[in-house]
Design a protein around this motif. Structure first.
Motif, PDB file in Angstrom:
ATOM      1  N   GLN A  88       0.873  -1.172   0.000  1.00 42.59           N
ATOM      2  CA  GLN A  88       0.000   0.000   0.000  1.00 42.59           C
ATOM      3  C   GLN A  88       0.910   1.222   0.000  1.00 42.59           C
ATOM      4  OE1 GLN A  88      -2.630   0.260   3.361  1.00 42.59           O
ATOM      5  NE2 GLN A  88      -3.922   1.834   2.441  1.00 42.59           N
ATOM      6  N   ARG A  89       1.047   1.851  -1.172  1.00 43.80           N
ATOM      7  CA  ARG A  89       2.063   2.877  -1.398  1.00 43.80           C
ATOM      8  C   ARG A  89       1.436   4.258  -1.492  1.00 43.80           C
ATOM      9  NH1 ARG A  89       3.910   2.118  -6.582  1.00 43.80           N
ATOM     10  NH2 ARG A  89       5.590   3.597  -6.099  1.00 43.80           N
ATOM     11  N   PHE A  90       2.208   5.262  -1.035  1.00 40.31           N
ATOM     12  CA  PHE A  90       1.785   6.657  -1.103  1.00 40.31           C
ATOM     13  C   PHE A  90       2.975   7.491  -1.585  1.00 40.31           C
ATOM     14  CE2 PHE A  90      -0.865   4.583   2.025  1.00 40.31           C
ATOM     15  CZ  PHE A  90      -2.140   5.005   1.682  1.00 40.31           C
ATOM     16  N   PRO A  91       3.216   7.501  -2.898  1.00 39.06           N
ATOM     17  CA  PRO A  91       4.407   8.177  -3.432  1.00 39.06           C
ATOM     18  C   PRO A  91       4.514   9.655  -3.061  1.00 39.06           C
ATOM     19  CG  PRO A  91       3.433   6.749  -5.083  1.00 39.06           C
ATOM     20  CD  PRO A  91       2.471   6.787  -3.935  1.00 39.06           C
ATOM     21  N   ASP A  92       3.374  10.315  -2.827  1.00 43.46           N
ATOM     22  CA  ASP A  92       3.391  11.726  -2.446  1.00 43.46           C
ATOM     23  C   ASP A  92       2.993  11.935  -0.990  1.00 43.46           C
ATOM     24  OD1 ASP A  92       4.131  12.669  -5.048  1.00 43.46           O
ATOM     25  OD2 ASP A  92       2.080  12.272  -5.695  1.00 43.46           O
ATOM     26  N   GLY A  93       3.176  10.924  -0.155  1.00 40.32           N
ATOM     27  CA  GLY A  93       2.784  11.022   1.242  1.00 40.32           C
ATOM     28  C   GLY A  93       1.351  10.574   1.443  1.00 40.32           C
ATOM     29  N   ILE A  94       0.970  10.413   2.704  1.00 37.05           N
ATOM     30  CA  ILE A  94      -0.328   9.809   3.007  1.00 37.05           C
ATOM     31  C   ILE A  94      -1.510  10.678   2.593  1.00 37.05           C
ATOM     32  CG2 ILE A  94       0.619   8.476   4.924  1.00 37.05           C
ATOM     33  CD1 ILE A  94      -0.990  10.508   6.750  1.00 37.05           C
TER      34      ILE A  94
ATOM     35  N   GLU B 151      -2.132  10.417  -3.505  1.00 38.29           N
ATOM     36  CA  GLU B 151      -2.779   9.276  -4.139  1.00 38.29           C
ATOM     37  C   GLU B 151      -2.247   7.960  -3.574  1.00 38.29           C
ATOM     38  OE1 GLU B 151      -3.350   7.343  -8.629  1.00 38.29           O
ATOM     39  OE2 GLU B 151      -2.151   9.157  -8.320  1.00 38.29           O
ATOM     40  N   GLU B 152      -3.153   7.004  -3.396  1.00 39.63           N
ATOM     41  CA  GLU B 152      -2.795   5.669  -2.932  1.00 39.63           C
ATOM     42  C   GLU B 152      -2.588   4.742  -4.124  1.00 39.63           C
ATOM     43  OE1 GLU B 152      -4.740   2.731   0.271  1.00 39.63           O
ATOM     44  OE2 GLU B 152      -5.941   2.983  -1.543  1.00 39.63           O
ATOM     45  N   VAL B 153      -1.523   3.945  -4.065  1.00 41.67           N
ATOM     46  CA  VAL B 153      -1.276   2.909  -5.068  1.00 41.67           C
ATOM     47  C   VAL B 153      -1.264   1.570  -4.327  1.00 41.67           C
ATOM     48  CG1 VAL B 153       0.300   2.000  -6.799  1.00 41.67           C
ATOM     49  CG2 VAL B 153       0.092   4.489  -6.480  1.00 41.67           C
ATOM     50  N   TYR B 154      -2.235   0.719  -4.662  1.00 35.59           N
ATOM     51  CA  TYR B 154      -2.291  -0.605  -4.026  1.00 35.59           C
ATOM     52  C   TYR B 154      -1.675  -1.595  -5.004  1.00 35.59           C
ATOM     53  CZ  TYR B 154      -4.082  -4.339  -1.059  1.00 35.59           C
ATOM     54  OH  TYR B 154      -4.182  -5.425  -0.218  1.00 35.59           O
TER      55      TYR B 154
ATOM     56  N   GLN C 281      11.297   2.167   0.501  1.00 39.64           N
ATOM     57  CA  GLN C 281      11.868   3.055  -0.505  1.00 39.64           C
ATOM     58  C   GLN C 281      10.864   3.345  -1.615  1.00 39.64           C
ATOM     59  OE1 GLN C 281      14.097   5.035  -1.692  1.00 39.64           O
ATOM     60  NE2 GLN C 281      13.701   4.793  -3.895  1.00 39.64           N
ATOM     61  N   GLN C 282      10.008   2.359  -1.931  1.00 47.21           N
ATOM     62  CA  GLN C 282       8.984   2.532  -2.954  1.00 47.21           C
ATOM     63  C   GLN C 282       7.722   3.205  -2.411  1.00 47.21           C
ATOM     64  OE1 GLN C 282       9.681   1.862  -6.176  1.00 47.21           O
ATOM     65  NE2 GLN C 282      11.709   1.399  -5.342  1.00 47.21           N
ATOM     66  N   ALA C 283       7.833   3.819  -1.224  1.00 49.06           N
ATOM     67  CA  ALA C 283       6.733   4.557  -0.584  1.00 49.06           C
ATOM     68  C   ALA C 283       5.663   3.640  -0.013  1.00 49.06           C
ATOM     69  CB  ALA C 283       6.118   5.573  -1.541  1.00 49.06           C
ATOM     70  N   ALA C 284       6.034   2.388   0.262  1.00 52.80           N
ATOM     71  CA  ALA C 284       5.084   1.488   0.911  1.00 52.80           C
ATOM     72  C   ALA C 284       4.961   1.878   2.382  1.00 52.80           C
ATOM     73  CB  ALA C 284       5.533   0.040   0.780  1.00 52.80           C
ATOM     74  N   ILE C 285       3.760   2.231   2.789  1.00 50.47           N
ATOM     75  CA  ILE C 285       3.482   2.546   4.190  1.00 50.47           C
ATOM     76  C   ILE C 285       3.021   1.279   4.912  1.00 50.47           C
ATOM     77  CG2 ILE C 285       1.957   3.822   5.745  1.00 50.47           C
ATOM     78  CD1 ILE C 285       4.139   5.532   4.461  1.00 50.47           C
ATOM     79  N   THR C 286       2.206   0.454   4.228  1.00 50.66           N
ATOM     80  CA  THR C 286       1.644  -0.732   4.854  1.00 50.66           C
ATOM     81  C   THR C 286       1.893  -1.958   3.982  1.00 50.66           C
ATOM     82  OG1 THR C 286      -0.104   0.652   5.795  1.00 50.66           O
ATOM     83  CG2 THR C 286      -0.446  -1.721   5.870  1.00 50.66           C
TER      84      THR C 286
ATOM     85  N   LEU D 174       3.079   0.277   9.481  1.00 51.41           N
ATOM     86  CA  LEU D 174       2.538   1.613   9.676  1.00 51.41           C
ATOM     87  C   LEU D 174       1.196   1.719   8.961  1.00 51.41           C
ATOM     88  CD1 LEU D 174       5.866   3.520   9.052  1.00 51.41           C
ATOM     89  CD2 LEU D 174       4.548   3.648  11.174  1.00 51.41           C
ATOM     90  N   ARG D 175       0.389   2.711   9.350  1.00 55.21           N
ATOM     91  CA  ARG D 175      -0.913   2.906   8.733  1.00 55.21           C
ATOM     92  C   ARG D 175      -1.049   4.335   8.227  1.00 55.21           C
ATOM     93  NH1 ARG D 175      -4.504  -1.030   9.250  1.00 55.21           N
ATOM     94  NH2 ARG D 175      -4.791  -0.339   7.084  1.00 55.21           N
ATOM     95  N   ARG D 176      -2.034   4.523   7.396  1.00 54.02           N
ATOM     96  CA  ARG D 176      -2.298   5.843   6.817  1.00 54.02           C
ATOM     97  C   ARG D 176      -3.137   6.668   7.798  1.00 54.02           C
ATOM     98  NH1 ARG D 176      -5.750   6.966   1.264  1.00 54.02           N
ATOM     99  NH2 ARG D 176      -4.897   9.033   0.792  1.00 54.02           N
ATOM    100  N   THR D 177      -2.520   7.096   8.865  1.00 54.34           N
ATOM    101  CA  THR D 177      -3.167   7.945   9.854  1.00 54.34           C
ATOM    102  C   THR D 177      -2.278   9.148  10.104  1.00 54.34           C
ATOM    103  OG1 THR D 177      -2.118   6.730  11.664  1.00 54.34           O
ATOM    104  CG2 THR D 177      -4.315   5.994  10.985  1.00 54.34           C
ATOM    105  N   PRO D 178      -2.826  10.294  10.462  1.00 58.39           N
ATOM    106  CA  PRO D 178      -1.990  11.482  10.672  1.00 58.39           C
ATOM    107  C   PRO D 178      -0.884  11.270  11.686  1.00 58.39           C
ATOM    108  CG  PRO D 178      -4.311  12.106  10.562  1.00 58.39           C
ATOM    109  CD  PRO D 178      -4.269  10.603  10.603  1.00 58.39           C
TER     110      PRO D 178
END
Length: 347
Positions: free
Chosen positions: A62-68, A71-74, A115-120, A247-251
Protein backbone atom coordinates in the motif's frame (compact mmCIF):
# COMPACT_ATOMS: atom_id res chain seq x y z
CA UNK A 1 14.33 25.26 -6.94
CA UNK A 2 16.81 23.51 -4.67
CA UNK A 3 18.70 20.60 -6.22
CA UNK A 4 17.42 17.11 -5.54
CA UNK A 5 19.56 15.44 -2.85
CA UNK A 6 21.67 12.56 -4.09
CA UNK A 7 20.52 8.99 -3.54
CA UNK A 8 22.06 7.02 -0.70
CA UNK A 9 23.00 3.38 -0.52
CA UNK A 10 22.10 1.51 2.68
CA UNK A 11 23.72 -1.75 3.68
CA UNK A 12 20.91 -4.10 4.77
CA UNK A 13 22.37 -7.38 6.00
CA UNK A 14 25.01 -7.24 3.29
CA UNK A 15 22.61 -6.22 0.51
CA UNK A 16 22.91 -2.66 -0.85
CA UNK A 17 19.53 -0.90 -1.02
CA UNK A 18 19.21 2.42 -2.84
CA UNK A 19 17.39 5.17 -0.92
CA UNK A 20 16.24 8.24 -2.85
CA UNK A 21 14.81 11.49 -1.43
CA UNK A 22 15.23 10.37 2.20
CA UNK A 23 13.91 13.69 3.52
CA UNK A 24 10.67 13.51 1.56
CA UNK A 25 7.68 13.92 3.87
CA UNK A 26 5.29 11.00 4.12
CA UNK A 27 3.40 12.17 7.22
CA UNK A 28 2.87 15.96 6.93
CA UNK A 29 1.61 16.47 10.49
CA UNK A 30 4.87 15.01 11.85
CA UNK A 31 7.18 17.27 9.88
CA UNK A 32 10.75 16.01 9.77
CA UNK A 33 9.78 13.12 12.04
CA UNK A 34 7.47 11.83 9.32
CA UNK A 35 10.03 11.54 6.52
CA UNK A 36 10.81 8.64 4.23
CA UNK A 37 13.99 8.11 6.24
CA UNK A 38 11.94 7.76 9.44
CA UNK A 39 9.69 5.18 7.76
CA UNK A 40 12.70 3.25 6.49
CA UNK A 41 14.26 3.26 9.96
CA UNK A 42 11.01 1.96 11.46
CA UNK A 43 11.05 -0.98 9.09
CA UNK A 44 14.72 -1.65 9.71
CA UNK A 45 13.99 -1.71 13.45
CA UNK A 46 11.06 -4.12 13.27
CA UNK A 47 12.31 -6.18 10.32
CA UNK A 48 12.91 -9.47 12.20
CA UNK A 49 9.41 -9.37 13.69
CA UNK A 50 7.82 -8.09 10.51
CA UNK A 51 9.40 -10.89 8.53
CA UNK A 52 7.75 -13.37 10.90
CA UNK A 53 4.47 -11.95 9.62
CA UNK A 54 5.46 -11.66 5.94
CA UNK A 55 7.98 -14.38 5.19
CA UNK A 56 7.10 -16.48 2.12
CA UNK A 57 3.63 -14.86 1.87
CA UNK A 58 2.33 -13.17 -1.27
CA UNK A 59 2.43 -9.55 -0.17
CA UNK A 60 0.90 -6.38 -1.57
CA UNK A 61 2.26 -2.88 -1.01
CA UNK A 62 0.00 0.00 0.00
CA UNK A 63 2.06 2.88 -1.40
CA UNK A 64 1.79 6.66 -1.10
CA UNK A 65 4.41 8.18 -3.43
CA UNK A 66 3.39 11.73 -2.45
CA UNK A 67 2.78 11.02 1.24
CA UNK A 68 -0.33 9.81 3.01
CA UNK A 69 -2.36 12.82 1.88
CA UNK A 70 -1.64 11.98 -1.76
CA UNK A 71 -2.78 9.28 -4.14
CA UNK A 72 -2.79 5.67 -2.93
CA UNK A 73 -1.28 2.91 -5.07
CA UNK A 74 -2.29 -0.60 -4.03
CA UNK A 75 0.37 -2.68 -5.75
CA UNK A 76 -0.31 -6.38 -6.23
CA UNK A 77 2.19 -7.21 -8.95
CA UNK A 78 5.97 -7.12 -8.74
CA UNK A 79 7.23 -4.20 -10.82
CA UNK A 80 9.65 -4.96 -13.65
CA UNK A 81 12.34 -2.81 -12.00
CA UNK A 82 12.35 -4.79 -8.74
CA UNK A 83 15.91 -5.81 -7.76
CA UNK A 84 17.08 -9.41 -7.82
CA UNK A 85 16.88 -9.83 -4.05
CA UNK A 86 13.09 -9.35 -4.16
CA UNK A 87 11.68 -12.87 -4.42
CA UNK A 88 8.31 -13.56 -6.02
CA UNK A 89 5.46 -16.09 -6.02
CA UNK A 90 2.78 -16.75 -8.63
CA UNK A 91 -0.79 -16.22 -7.42
CA UNK A 92 -4.22 -16.60 -8.98
CA UNK A 93 -6.92 -14.00 -8.39
CA UNK A 94 -10.65 -14.79 -7.97
CA UNK A 95 -11.18 -13.61 -11.56
CA UNK A 96 -8.94 -16.42 -12.80
CA UNK A 97 -6.18 -14.05 -13.85
CA UNK A 98 -2.77 -14.47 -12.26
CA UNK A 99 0.40 -12.52 -11.53
CA UNK A 100 3.69 -12.61 -9.68
CA UNK A 101 3.49 -11.05 -6.22
CA UNK A 102 6.27 -10.04 -3.85
CA UNK A 103 7.35 -12.85 -1.52
CA UNK A 104 9.40 -11.32 1.32
CA UNK A 105 12.33 -13.47 2.40
CA UNK A 106 14.82 -10.88 3.65
CA UNK A 107 15.07 -7.49 5.36
CA UNK A 108 16.28 -5.84 2.15
CA UNK A 109 12.89 -6.51 0.53
CA UNK A 110 11.12 -4.74 3.40
CA UNK A 111 13.45 -1.72 3.16
CA UNK A 112 13.08 -1.66 -0.62
CA UNK A 113 9.30 -1.59 -0.13
CA UNK A 114 9.64 1.44 2.13
CA UNK A 115 11.87 3.05 -0.50
CA UNK A 116 8.98 2.53 -2.95
CA UNK A 117 6.73 4.56 -0.58
CA UNK A 118 5.08 1.49 0.91
CA UNK A 119 3.48 2.55 4.19
CA UNK A 120 1.64 -0.73 4.85
CA UNK A 121 2.44 -4.35 3.95
CA UNK A 122 -0.55 -6.57 3.17
CA UNK A 123 0.23 -10.33 3.21
CA UNK A 124 -2.00 -13.18 2.08
CA UNK A 125 -3.00 -15.78 4.67
CA UNK A 126 -0.99 -18.55 3.02
CA UNK A 127 2.70 -19.21 2.35
CA UNK A 128 4.65 -20.30 -0.69
CA UNK A 129 4.84 -22.67 -2.36
CA UNK A 130 1.27 -23.74 -1.47
CA UNK A 131 -0.68 -20.56 -2.02
CA UNK A 132 -4.04 -22.33 -2.40
CA UNK A 133 -4.36 -23.48 1.23
CA UNK A 134 -4.37 -20.83 3.98
CA UNK A 135 -2.20 -21.47 7.03
CA UNK A 136 -4.09 -19.04 9.26
CA UNK A 137 -7.53 -17.54 9.68
CA UNK A 138 -8.10 -13.93 10.54
CA UNK A 139 -10.79 -12.25 12.59
CA UNK A 140 -11.32 -8.58 11.72
CA UNK A 141 -13.38 -6.76 14.35
CA UNK A 142 -14.44 -3.62 12.50
CA UNK A 143 -16.32 -0.98 14.53
CA UNK A 144 -19.24 0.55 12.65
CA UNK A 145 -20.38 4.18 13.03
CA UNK A 146 -21.40 4.80 16.62
CA UNK A 147 -18.84 2.33 17.97
CA UNK A 148 -15.07 2.41 18.28
CA UNK A 149 -11.98 0.74 19.65
CA UNK A 150 -13.47 0.32 23.12
CA UNK A 151 -16.32 -1.79 21.75
CA UNK A 152 -13.99 -3.83 19.51
CA UNK A 153 -11.66 -4.38 22.46
CA UNK A 154 -14.55 -5.56 24.64
CA UNK A 155 -15.77 -8.02 21.99
CA UNK A 156 -12.25 -9.42 21.54
CA UNK A 157 -11.61 -9.75 25.27
CA UNK A 158 -14.98 -10.85 26.60
CA UNK A 159 -16.46 -12.86 23.72
CA UNK A 160 -13.96 -13.86 21.05
CA UNK A 161 -11.05 -14.86 23.28
CA UNK A 162 -13.12 -17.16 25.55
CA UNK A 163 -14.76 -18.71 22.49
CA UNK A 164 -11.41 -19.42 20.81
CA UNK A 165 -10.13 -20.96 24.04
CA UNK A 166 -13.25 -23.11 24.29
CA UNK A 167 -12.65 -24.37 20.74
CA UNK A 168 -8.98 -25.10 21.45
CA UNK A 169 -7.46 -22.20 19.51
CA UNK A 170 -4.64 -19.87 20.52
CA UNK A 171 -5.33 -16.43 19.05
CA UNK A 172 -2.84 -13.61 18.62
CA UNK A 173 -4.26 -10.12 18.89
CA UNK A 174 -3.17 -6.74 17.52
CA UNK A 175 -4.50 -3.29 16.88
CA UNK A 176 -5.49 -2.57 13.30
CA UNK A 177 -3.72 0.76 13.63
CA UNK A 178 -7.13 2.41 13.57
CA UNK A 179 -10.28 1.67 15.56
CA UNK A 180 -10.37 -2.06 14.93
CA UNK A 181 -8.91 -5.20 16.46
CA UNK A 182 -7.38 -8.10 14.51
CA UNK A 183 -6.96 -11.66 15.77
CA UNK A 184 -4.93 -14.29 13.86
CA UNK A 185 -4.99 -18.05 14.43
CA UNK A 186 -2.48 -20.42 12.80
CA UNK A 187 -3.96 -23.51 11.18
CA UNK A 188 -2.78 -26.55 9.26
CA UNK A 189 -2.66 -25.72 5.52
CA UNK A 190 -5.18 -28.42 4.63
CA UNK A 191 -8.27 -26.43 3.70
CA UNK A 192 -9.19 -24.20 0.77
CA UNK A 193 -9.93 -20.48 0.95
CA UNK A 194 -13.62 -21.32 0.58
CA UNK A 195 -13.53 -23.70 3.54
CA UNK A 196 -11.59 -21.27 5.74
CA UNK A 197 -14.02 -18.47 4.90
CA UNK A 198 -16.95 -20.77 5.73
CA UNK A 199 -15.35 -21.59 9.09
CA UNK A 200 -14.92 -17.91 9.96
CA UNK A 201 -18.53 -17.18 8.99
CA UNK A 202 -19.51 -19.77 11.62
CA UNK A 203 -17.18 -18.13 14.14
CA UNK A 204 -18.64 -14.69 13.37
CA UNK A 205 -22.17 -15.96 13.88
CA UNK A 206 -21.29 -17.57 17.20
CA UNK A 207 -19.61 -14.37 18.39
CA UNK A 208 -22.72 -12.48 17.31
CA UNK A 209 -24.96 -14.83 19.31
CA UNK A 210 -22.87 -14.40 22.44
CA UNK A 211 -22.28 -10.64 22.22
CA UNK A 212 -25.80 -9.53 23.14
CA UNK A 213 -26.41 -7.12 20.28
CA UNK A 214 -22.92 -5.63 20.10
CA UNK A 215 -21.76 -7.67 17.08
CA UNK A 216 -23.01 -8.16 13.53
CA UNK A 217 -22.05 -10.66 10.85
CA UNK A 218 -24.29 -8.93 8.26
CA UNK A 219 -22.48 -8.07 5.03
CA UNK A 220 -24.76 -5.16 4.15
CA UNK A 221 -24.02 -1.98 6.08
CA UNK A 222 -27.68 -1.06 6.31
CA UNK A 223 -28.25 -4.15 8.47
CA UNK A 224 -25.39 -3.67 10.94
CA UNK A 225 -26.48 -0.68 13.03
CA UNK A 226 -24.14 0.47 15.82
CA UNK A 227 -22.22 -2.78 16.14
CA UNK A 228 -18.79 -4.30 15.66
CA UNK A 229 -18.78 -6.07 12.32
CA UNK A 230 -16.88 -9.37 12.02
CA UNK A 231 -15.57 -9.14 8.46
CA UNK A 232 -15.51 -12.80 7.49
CA UNK A 233 -14.63 -11.91 3.88
CA UNK A 234 -11.10 -11.05 4.97
CA UNK A 235 -10.55 -14.81 4.65
CA UNK A 236 -11.44 -15.01 0.96
CA UNK A 237 -8.77 -15.49 -1.69
CA UNK A 238 -6.87 -12.28 -2.52
CA UNK A 239 -8.17 -10.41 0.53
CA UNK A 240 -5.47 -9.04 2.78
CA UNK A 241 -5.08 -7.26 6.10
CA UNK A 242 -2.33 -4.99 7.36
CA UNK A 243 0.52 -7.00 8.78
CA UNK A 244 1.65 -6.73 12.37
CA UNK A 245 4.25 -3.96 12.74
CA UNK A 246 3.05 -2.12 9.62
CA UNK A 247 2.54 1.61 9.68
CA UNK A 248 -0.91 2.91 8.73
CA UNK A 249 -2.30 5.84 6.82
CA UNK A 250 -3.17 7.95 9.85
CA UNK A 251 -1.99 11.48 10.67
CA UNK A 252 -0.15 10.21 13.77
CA UNK A 253 1.52 7.36 11.84
CA UNK A 254 0.05 4.62 14.00
CA UNK A 255 1.49 1.09 13.95
CA UNK A 256 -0.56 -2.11 13.77
CA UNK A 257 0.69 -3.36 17.11
CA UNK A 258 0.61 -6.84 18.68
CA UNK A 259 -0.86 -6.86 22.17
CA UNK A 260 -1.18 -9.33 24.98
CA UNK A 261 -4.73 -10.40 25.81
CA UNK A 262 -4.20 -8.86 29.26
CA UNK A 263 -3.62 -5.46 27.65
CA UNK A 264 -7.18 -5.54 26.30
CA UNK A 265 -8.27 -5.25 29.93
CA UNK A 266 -6.34 -2.00 30.36
CA UNK A 267 -6.77 1.51 28.99
CA UNK A 268 -4.62 0.67 25.95
CA UNK A 269 -5.31 2.93 22.97
CA UNK A 270 -4.21 2.41 19.34
CA UNK A 271 -2.97 6.00 19.27
CA UNK A 272 -0.39 5.01 21.90
CA UNK A 273 1.61 3.17 19.23
CA UNK A 274 3.08 5.42 16.57
CA UNK A 275 6.16 5.89 14.44
CA UNK A 276 7.56 8.09 17.22
CA UNK A 277 6.70 5.93 20.22
CA UNK A 278 7.07 2.43 18.83
CA UNK A 279 10.85 2.03 19.34
CA UNK A 280 10.35 2.26 23.11
CA UNK A 281 7.47 -0.24 22.97
CA UNK A 282 9.47 -2.66 20.83
CA UNK A 283 12.49 -2.45 23.11
CA UNK A 284 10.30 -3.21 26.13
CA UNK A 285 8.25 -6.17 24.85
CA UNK A 286 9.99 -7.46 21.71
CA UNK A 287 8.04 -9.55 19.22
CA UNK A 288 4.85 -10.67 20.97
CA UNK A 289 4.00 -12.80 17.93
CA UNK A 290 7.32 -14.66 17.82
CA UNK A 291 5.69 -17.98 18.80
CA UNK A 292 2.61 -17.52 16.63
CA UNK A 293 3.42 -20.43 14.35
CA UNK A 294 4.53 -22.87 17.05
CA UNK A 295 1.13 -24.63 17.09
CA UNK A 296 -0.86 -25.56 13.98
CA UNK A 297 -4.56 -25.89 14.75
CA UNK A 298 -7.25 -27.88 13.01
CA UNK A 299 -10.13 -26.07 11.35
CA UNK A 300 -12.51 -28.91 12.19
CA UNK A 301 -14.05 -27.38 15.36
CA UNK A 302 -15.19 -24.36 13.34
CA UNK A 303 -16.33 -26.48 10.41
CA UNK A 304 -18.48 -28.42 12.90
CA UNK A 305 -20.09 -25.10 13.89
CA UNK A 306 -20.63 -24.36 10.21
CA UNK A 307 -22.32 -27.74 9.73
CA UNK A 308 -24.60 -26.99 12.68
CA UNK A 309 -25.53 -23.63 11.18
CA UNK A 310 -26.23 -25.25 7.83
CA UNK A 311 -28.57 -27.65 9.59
CA UNK A 312 -30.40 -24.66 11.07
CA UNK A 313 -30.83 -23.05 7.66
CA UNK A 314 -27.87 -20.66 7.89
CA UNK A 315 -25.88 -21.04 4.71
CA UNK A 316 -23.33 -18.90 2.91
CA UNK A 317 -23.11 -15.11 3.04
CA UNK A 318 -22.28 -12.65 0.22
CA UNK A 319 -18.80 -12.20 -1.19
CA UNK A 320 -17.37 -8.75 -1.99
CA UNK A 321 -18.80 -7.18 -5.18
CA UNK A 322 -15.60 -7.68 -7.18
CA UNK A 323 -15.76 -11.48 -6.84
CA UNK A 324 -17.45 -13.78 -9.34
CA UNK A 325 -20.69 -15.39 -8.23
CA UNK A 326 -19.76 -18.32 -5.97
CA UNK A 327 -21.58 -21.68 -5.64
CA UNK A 328 -24.12 -21.58 -2.82
CA UNK A 329 -23.80 -17.83 -2.35
CA UNK A 330 -27.08 -15.97 -1.74
CA UNK A 331 -28.14 -13.24 -4.16
CA UNK A 332 -25.71 -10.38 -3.88
CA UNK A 333 -28.23 -7.58 -3.52
CA UNK A 334 -28.89 -5.06 -0.76
CA UNK A 335 -31.89 -6.00 1.41
CA UNK A 336 -33.57 -2.62 0.79
CA UNK A 337 -33.23 -3.11 -2.96
CA UNK A 338 -34.51 -6.68 -2.69
CA UNK A 339 -37.65 -5.39 -0.97
CA UNK A 340 -38.33 -3.08 -3.94
CA UNK A 341 -37.58 -5.77 -6.52
CA UNK A 342 -38.15 -9.24 -5.04
CA UNK A 343 -36.59 -10.98 -8.05
CA UNK A 344 -33.44 -8.98 -8.91
CA UNK A 345 -31.07 -10.46 -11.47
CA UNK A 346 -27.87 -12.06 -10.31
CA UNK A 347 -24.90 -9.65 -10.62
Amino acid sequence: MSPKPPAEEIDVDGIPVRLTSPDKTYYPELGEQGSKRAVVEHYRLVAPALLNALRERPTYLQRFPDGIEGEEVYQKRVPKFAPDYVDTVHVTFPSGRSADAIRPTNTATVVWGAQQAAITFHPWHCTAPDVDHPDEFRVDLDPQPGTGFEQAKRVARDVLHPLLTELGYEGFVKTSGGRGVHVFVTIEPRWTFTEVRRAVIALAREVERRAEGLVSSAWWKEERGETVFVDYNQNARDRTMASAYSLRRTPRATVSTPLTWAELGSDVDPDDFTLATFPERFAAVGDLWAERRSTLHSLEPLLALADRDDGNGLGDLPYPPTYPKMPGEPKRVQPSRARKDPTPPDP
